[in-house]
Motif scaffolding. Sequence first.
Motif, PDB file in Angstrom:
ATOM      1  N   UNK A  54      77.181  65.360 -11.414  1.00  0.00           N
ATOM      2  CA  UNK A  54      75.793  65.157 -11.008  1.00  0.00           C
ATOM      3  C   UNK A  54      74.999  66.281 -11.657  1.00  0.00           C
ATOM      4  N   UNK A  55      74.003  65.918 -12.454  1.00  0.00           N
ATOM      5  CA  UNK A  55      73.312  66.869 -13.330  1.00  0.00           C
ATOM      6  C   UNK A  55      71.819  66.865 -13.020  1.00  0.00           C
ATOM      7  N   UNK A  56      71.191  68.043 -13.096  1.00  0.00           N
ATOM      8  CA  UNK A  56      69.734  68.126 -12.978  1.00  0.00           C
ATOM      9  C   UNK A  56      69.223  69.263 -13.859  1.00  0.00           C
ATOM     10  N   UNK A  57      67.930  69.239 -14.143  1.00  0.00           N
ATOM     11  CA  UNK A  57      67.335  70.231 -15.027  1.00  0.00           C
ATOM     12  C   UNK A  57      67.391  71.619 -14.399  1.00  0.00           C
ATOM     13  N   UNK A  58      67.630  72.625 -15.228  1.00  0.00           N
ATOM     14  CA  UNK A  58      67.585  74.001 -14.742  1.00  0.00           C
ATOM     15  C   UNK A  58      66.178  74.310 -14.226  1.00  0.00           C
ATOM     16  N   UNK A  59      66.132  75.087 -13.156  1.00  0.00           N
ATOM     17  CA  UNK A  59      64.872  75.505 -12.530  1.00  0.00           C
ATOM     18  C   UNK A  59      64.080  74.318 -11.987  1.00  0.00           C
ATOM     19  N   UNK A  60      64.789  73.230 -11.701  1.00  0.00           N
ATOM     20  CA  UNK A  60      64.146  72.043 -11.152  1.00  0.00           C
ATOM     21  C   UNK A  60      63.568  72.329  -9.764  1.00  0.00           C
ATOM     22  N   UNK A  61      62.326  71.942  -9.547  1.00  0.00           N
ATOM     23  CA  UNK A  61      61.729  72.007  -8.214  1.00  0.00           C
ATOM     24  C   UNK A  61      61.822  70.606  -7.610  1.00  0.00           C
ATOM     25  N   UNK A  62      62.643  70.448  -6.593  1.00  0.00           N
ATOM     26  CA  UNK A  62      62.910  69.135  -6.040  1.00  0.00           C
ATOM     27  C   UNK A  62      61.879  68.748  -4.986  1.00  0.00           C
ATOM     28  N   UNK A  63      61.649  67.443  -4.872  1.00  0.00           N
ATOM     29  CA  UNK A  63      60.938  66.926  -3.714  1.00  0.00           C
ATOM     30  C   UNK A  63      61.818  67.144  -2.485  1.00  0.00           C
ATOM     31  N   UNK A  64      61.219  67.038  -1.300  1.00  0.00           N
ATOM     32  CA  UNK A  64      62.015  67.226  -0.077  1.00  0.00           C
ATOM     33  C   UNK A  64      63.143  66.204   0.001  1.00  0.00           C
ATOM     34  N   UNK A  65      62.854  64.965  -0.403  1.00  0.00           N
ATOM     35  CA  UNK A  65      63.886  63.922  -0.355  1.00  0.00           C
ATOM     36  C   UNK A  65      65.036  64.246  -1.301  1.00  0.00           C
ATOM     37  N   UNK A  66      64.714  64.676  -2.526  1.00  0.00           N
ATOM     38  CA  UNK A  66      65.756  65.004  -3.492  1.00  0.00           C
ATOM     39  C   UNK A  66      66.555  66.220  -3.050  1.00  0.00           C
ATOM     40  N   UNK A  67      65.881  67.191  -2.438  1.00  0.00           N
ATOM     41  CA  UNK A  67      66.582  68.367  -1.945  1.00  0.00           C
ATOM     42  C   UNK A  67      67.562  68.029  -0.840  1.00  0.00           C
ATOM     43  N   UNK A  68      67.154  67.154   0.079  1.00  0.00           N
ATOM     44  CA  UNK A  68      68.047  66.708   1.146  1.00  0.00           C
ATOM     45  C   UNK A  68      69.246  65.968   0.570  1.00  0.00           C
ATOM     46  N   UNK A  69      68.991  65.150  -0.443  1.00  0.00           N
ATOM     47  CA  UNK A  69      70.077  64.397  -1.079  1.00  0.00           C
ATOM     48  C   UNK A  69      71.091  65.346  -1.718  1.00  0.00           C
ATOM     49  N   UNK A  70      70.624  66.337  -2.464  1.00  0.00           N
ATOM     50  CA  UNK A  70      71.536  67.271  -3.121  1.00  0.00           C
ATOM     51  C   UNK A  70      72.362  68.034  -2.090  1.00  0.00           C
ATOM     52  N   UNK A  71      71.730  68.442  -1.016  1.00  0.00           N
ATOM     53  CA  UNK A  71      72.466  69.146   0.046  1.00  0.00           C
ATOM     54  C   UNK A  71      73.570  68.260   0.625  1.00  0.00           C
ATOM     55  N   UNK A  72      73.284  66.980   0.798  1.00  0.00           N
ATOM     56  CA  UNK A  72      74.276  66.063   1.367  1.00  0.00           C
ATOM     57  C   UNK A  72      75.429  65.836   0.401  1.00  0.00           C
ATOM     58  N   UNK A  73      75.138  65.729  -0.889  1.00  0.00           N
ATOM     59  CA  UNK A  73      76.207  65.568  -1.890  1.00  0.00           C
ATOM     60  C   UNK A  73      77.121  66.788  -1.871  1.00  0.00           C
ATOM     61  N   UNK A  74      76.517  67.985  -1.847  1.00  0.00           N
ATOM     62  CA  UNK A  74      77.320  69.217  -1.795  1.00  0.00           C
ATOM     63  C   UNK A  74      78.169  69.271  -0.522  1.00  0.00           C
ATOM     64  N   UNK A  75      77.571  68.898   0.603  1.00  0.00           N
ATOM     65  CA  UNK A  75      78.316  68.908   1.862  1.00  0.00           C
ATOM     66  C   UNK A  75      79.495  67.939   1.810  1.00  0.00           C
ATOM     67  N   UNK A  76      79.255  66.754   1.240  1.00  0.00           N
ATOM     68  CA  UNK A  76      80.303  65.752   1.143  1.00  0.00           C
ATOM     69  C   UNK A  76      81.465  66.237   0.268  1.00  0.00           C
ATOM     70  N   UNK A  77      81.128  66.865  -0.856  1.00  0.00           N
ATOM     71  CA  UNK A  77      82.168  67.362  -1.760  1.00  0.00           C
ATOM     72  C   UNK A  77      82.950  68.500  -1.105  1.00  0.00           C
ATOM     73  N   UNK A  78      82.233  69.416  -0.440  1.00  0.00           N
ATOM     74  CA  UNK A  78      82.910  70.551   0.201  1.00  0.00           C
ATOM     75  C   UNK A  78      83.826  70.106   1.321  1.00  0.00           C
ATOM     76  N   UNK A  79      83.469  69.001   1.993  1.00  0.00           N
ATOM     77  CA  UNK A  79      84.297  68.518   3.091  1.00  0.00           C
ATOM     78  C   UNK A  79      85.619  67.940   2.607  1.00  0.00           C
ATOM     79  N   UNK A  80      85.663  67.584   1.310  1.00  0.00           N
ATOM     80  CA  UNK A  80      86.897  67.024   0.745  1.00  0.00           C
ATOM     81  C   UNK A  80      87.855  68.090   0.239  1.00  0.00           C
ATOM     82  N   UNK A  81      87.327  69.298   0.039  1.00  0.00           N
ATOM     83  CA  UNK A  81      88.139  70.357  -0.556  1.00  0.00           C
ATOM     84  C   UNK A  81      88.670  71.311   0.500  1.00  0.00           C
TER      85      UNK A  81
END
Length: 297
Positions: free
Chosen positions: A270-297
């Motif tokens: 999952x890739x995004x631009x460096x120094x990207x300023x996310x919308x609130x929705x996109x920020x919540x999504x990225x946090x959930x993806x990270x949480x999901x991945x961390x829960x598997x490891x």
Amino acid sequence: MVIHMEIRVLEYFLAVAREQSISGASKFLHLTQPTLSRQLKELEEELGKQLFIRGKRTITLTDDGVLLRKRAEEIIDLVQKTEAEVTASNDYISGDIYIGAGETEGIRTLVSASKQINRKHPDIRLNIESGDAIDVLYKLDKGLIDFGLILGSFDKTKYDFIQLPTKDTWGLLVRADSHFAKKENITSDDLLGEPIIISRQVYRNHDLAGWFGESFPKMKFVATCNLIFNGSVMVDEGIGYAITLDKLINNKEKFRFIPLNPELKISMYLVWKKYQIFSKAAGVFLDEVKRSINSRT
């Protein structure tokens, strides 16, 4: 020369390009035909380019007009996306998340994250645009999408990214009546002299080129595609055999997927631009993806 194109005029231009007539566009825009014609003439004068070929019944675009249409669509999309992000409520998180994705079973990871988010934020919408890495990175660079799902190698110095926990397997898609259909795996020697359909980005995939080894320059590549559904149609029509990833074409009556030997898997990110300023929705999504991945490891 400084050009000051207004968003409104670009919308007029796109309406005429779509309707292929002044009358049709003027009805859609609720403008008089003389007003619309004047705006288009002023746009051509400002750019110093002819944008339209005016026929008796229809209007078509010149080469410069085609280029402007592409850029205008990108500009309008970006403006609409920005307006939605800026006007979003600070207290209630809603809005759109835009993801460009290659064809892969790994999209399930992102869809699952979106499903989890919707339980708390039902007005966050996931928008997925299919395309290969060339398409996805282009849209990412232009700010037209928030994230890209990329398979294989890319410029890791240019983007921030997360490696997803799953990998895809490379193989050969063949017709069920092919002489390859009963094989358990495919070697590069098996493919010498055979008509091969490949992704248009395959030459950038060093792992796949490395799998072919010294045989790579000798291969008979007869066609390219950026989406495997189109590639499967070519396979079905007997043009050749498609190098693709597993689990994308599931019609077992027509096709067989045969893994490569030695086995070759591809990582996804999952890739995004460096120094990207996310919308609130996109920020919540990225946090959930990270949480999901961390829960598997």
